[in-house]
Enzyme design. Structure first.
Site, PDB file in Angstrom:
ATOM      1  N   SER A   1       0.824  -1.201   0.000  1.00  0.00           N
ATOM      2  CA  SER A   1       0.000   0.000   0.000  1.00  0.00           C
ATOM      3  C   SER A   1       0.869   1.266   0.000  1.00  0.00           C
ATOM      4  O   SER A   1       1.696   1.421  -0.890  1.00  0.00           O
ATOM      5  CB  SER A   1      -0.964  -0.067   1.194  1.00  0.00           C
ATOM      6  OG  SER A   1      -1.965   0.899   1.070  1.00  0.00           O
TER       7      SER A   1
ATOM      8  N   ASP B   1     -10.050  -3.358  -5.436  1.00  0.00           N
ATOM      9  CA  ASP B   1      -9.139  -2.396  -4.817  1.00  0.00           C
ATOM     10  C   ASP B   1      -9.060  -1.177  -5.726  1.00  0.00           C
ATOM     11  O   ASP B   1      -8.789  -1.316  -6.922  1.00  0.00           O
ATOM     12  CB  ASP B   1      -7.753  -3.056  -4.684  1.00  0.00           C
ATOM     13  CG  ASP B   1      -6.711  -2.133  -4.045  1.00  0.00           C
ATOM     14  OD1 ASP B   1      -7.052  -0.990  -3.684  1.00  0.00           O
ATOM     15  OD2 ASP B   1      -5.554  -2.571  -3.910  1.00  0.00           O
TER      16      ASP B   1
ATOM     17  N   HIS C   1      -8.168  -4.704  -1.048  1.00  0.00           N
ATOM     18  CA  HIS C   1      -7.040  -3.959  -0.519  1.00  0.00           C
ATOM     19  C   HIS C   1      -6.748  -4.337   0.928  1.00  0.00           C
ATOM     20  O   HIS C   1      -7.641  -4.316   1.768  1.00  0.00           O
ATOM     21  CB  HIS C   1      -7.274  -2.452  -0.606  1.00  0.00           C
ATOM     22  CG  HIS C   1      -6.019  -1.680  -0.355  1.00  0.00           C
ATOM     23  ND1 HIS C   1      -5.053  -1.510  -1.310  1.00  0.00           N
ATOM     24  CD2 HIS C   1      -5.540  -1.093   0.765  1.00  0.00           C
ATOM     25  CE1 HIS C   1      -4.042  -0.838  -0.795  1.00  0.00           C
ATOM     26  NE2 HIS C   1      -4.311  -0.569   0.467  1.00  0.00           N
TER      27      HIS C   1
END
Ligand SMILES: *[C@@H]1O[C@H](CO)[C@@H](O)[C@H](O)[C@H]1NC(C)=O
Ligand SMILES: *[C@@H]1O[C@H](CO)[C@@H](O)[C@H](O)[C@H]1NC(C)=O
Length: 428
Positions: free
Chosen positions: A211, A368, A398
């Site tokens: 991320s 995501d 995600h």
């Protein structure tokens, strides 16, 4: 007889009270269940992994955010500190400490945790990974929760040294602090004498993150590749659902997943504003791509780098229209130069830079908003001649990789974790 009567009357009275109580309890349960279901239920795509579990996590996450906003508005503490606190609660850790040395230290002046495998013979050189945890440049810690477990697991499974960098976080720190910490720690670690101190093979050091940590990993990989003062280079870059660009918040994956937990589109844009220390009021304008409207010339040199109509395979673009404003809000790019800075948006880098970066692994998830950031980067790296392994999860969402540990254990997360470590094992 009396006794019996008394007892029976007592017990029937008891029964009546029990029945009333039971009815009350039943009604309360139904009400609670309905409220809970209402609170937790969100429509999710049918292909997502274990949707009920995800709804539960999402509900808890939203609850924490509510508490955070309340605490913030009451002036008790910053919203981010509440969310951060909840993210760093220690979980039972499934990785045994046998043959592991875990130490907290500083590397190049930056706090870090180092997990070292100690099982080899003396003098045997080991592989290493420099890792940056996710959390929107604002949350999390490599020393807590899932990231602490991940550090140990990677050290063990790869028989390696894992440097988990505790870069500074928002709201205290903003771009370029997070990037600078990530880069300085990497630069220091990549010195031959430092690597020798940890018995690390200089030919086998990788960089990785998930991320926002994937953002830092990609940016640091570019910077290290092009910095001639750094003699040792990374062998691989391994990016887990990385966030890579700020120019288009209407890629097909942003459009498709704008309401999919846990990274809703407004939350992602908010993390960007917080990272770049921009006026939070720009959020609605940026969600409609006002910051990159066609009449903003300063954006022109970068448009091709995020042109998903050319960079994504047709199966991902089908049914989606680019959102391009003719006129927008010029103030945004003027006030937030970080929007066009490659150290914040590694996807904007020139081909000449990408060419020099190491072999890449990019993990993306269908559900995501950042899916297309990762896919576009993979395509651009490939076009620049870099070997890319694209690991795409049709049922992934995600954050799933760090939801492979206690207490969530998503099967898609376990799969993603296994494949991520296997790729490192084979390529580092
Ligand atoms: C987040 O939590 C970690 C671990 O408790 C702590 O070290 C860090 O300072 C916190 N950061 C913020 C911004 O609250
Ligand atoms: C986007 O830009 C247009 C044109 O300047 C403006 O009219 C509109 O209010 C902007 N939208 C937002 C949400 O700021």
């Amino acid at each position: 007889m009396v006794c019996h009567f008394a007892r029976s009357s007592h017990s029937s009275c008891h029964n009546r009270r029990d029945t009333t109580l039971m009815k009350g309890a039943f009604a309360l349960t139904v009400l609670l269940a309905a409220t809970t279901a209402y609170y937790f239920y969100i429509p999710l795509p049918s292909t997502i992994s274990e949707p009920w579990k995800l709804m539960l996590i999402d509900g808890v996450f939203r609850g924490i955010m509510h508490v955070g906003r309340l605490a913030d508005s009451l002036g008790i503490c910053h919203f981010l500190h509440v969310v951060n606190f909840s993210m760093t609660l220690d979980a039972p850790d499934s990785v045994s400490s046998e043959n592991l040395l875990v130490s907290d230290t500083t590397v190049g002046g930056v706090n870090a945790r180092i997990c070292q495998w100690t099982g080899g013979s003396a003098g045997e050189l080991r592989r290493a990974v420099v890792f940056f945890h996710g959390g929107g440049w604002a949350l999390g810690s490599g020393k807590k929760g899932a990231y602490a477990t991940l550090c140990k697991k990677m050290a063990k499974d790869l028989k390696a040294v894992i440097l988990s960098v505790e870069y500074r976080l928002a709201p205290e720190a903003h771009f370029p602090d997070q990037f600078e910490d990530a880069f300085q720690a990497s630069k220091h670690f990549l010195q031959p004498e430092v690597l020798a101190q940890y018995s690390v093979d200089p030919e086998r050091v990788g960089v990785s993150g998930d991320s926002a940590g994937g953002n830092l990993a990609a940016a640091v990989a570019q910077q290290v590749a092009t910095d001639s003062s750094i003699p040792v280079k990374f062998k691989v870059q391994s990016l887990i659902y990385p966030v890579l660009q700020t120019l288009d918040f209407n890629t097909p994956s942003y459009q498709q997943n704008r309401n999919v937990p846990i990274l809703y589109r407004p939350l992602m844009v908010w993390f960007w504003l917080e990272y770049l220390d921009a006026d939070r009021g720009f959020l609605p304008a940026m969600i409609m791509n006002n910051h990159t409207a066609q009449d903003l010339e300063q954006v022109d040199p970068f448009r091709a780098a995020v042109d998903w109509t050319a960079l994504l395979p047709p199966r991902f673009t089908e049914g989606y229209e680019p959102v391009v404003q003719a006129h927008g809000t010029p103030r945004i790019v003027e006030e937030v130069p970080g929007l066009l800075d490659v150290r914040a948006s590694p996807l904007l880098a020139e081909r000449e830079v990408l060419t020099q970066t190491p072999r890449a692994y990019i993990l993306t998830c269908e559900h995501d908003v950042l899916r297309d950031d990762g896919l576009m980067y993979g395509r651009r790296l490939e076009e620049a001649g870099v070997a890319v392994t694209s690991d795409y999860y049709e049922d992934g969402f995600h954050g799933c990789l760090t939801f492979s540990f206690w207490p969530t254990f998503f099967t898609v997360g376990e799969r993603a974790l296994r494949n991520y470590i296997a790729w490192l094992d084979q390529n580092l």
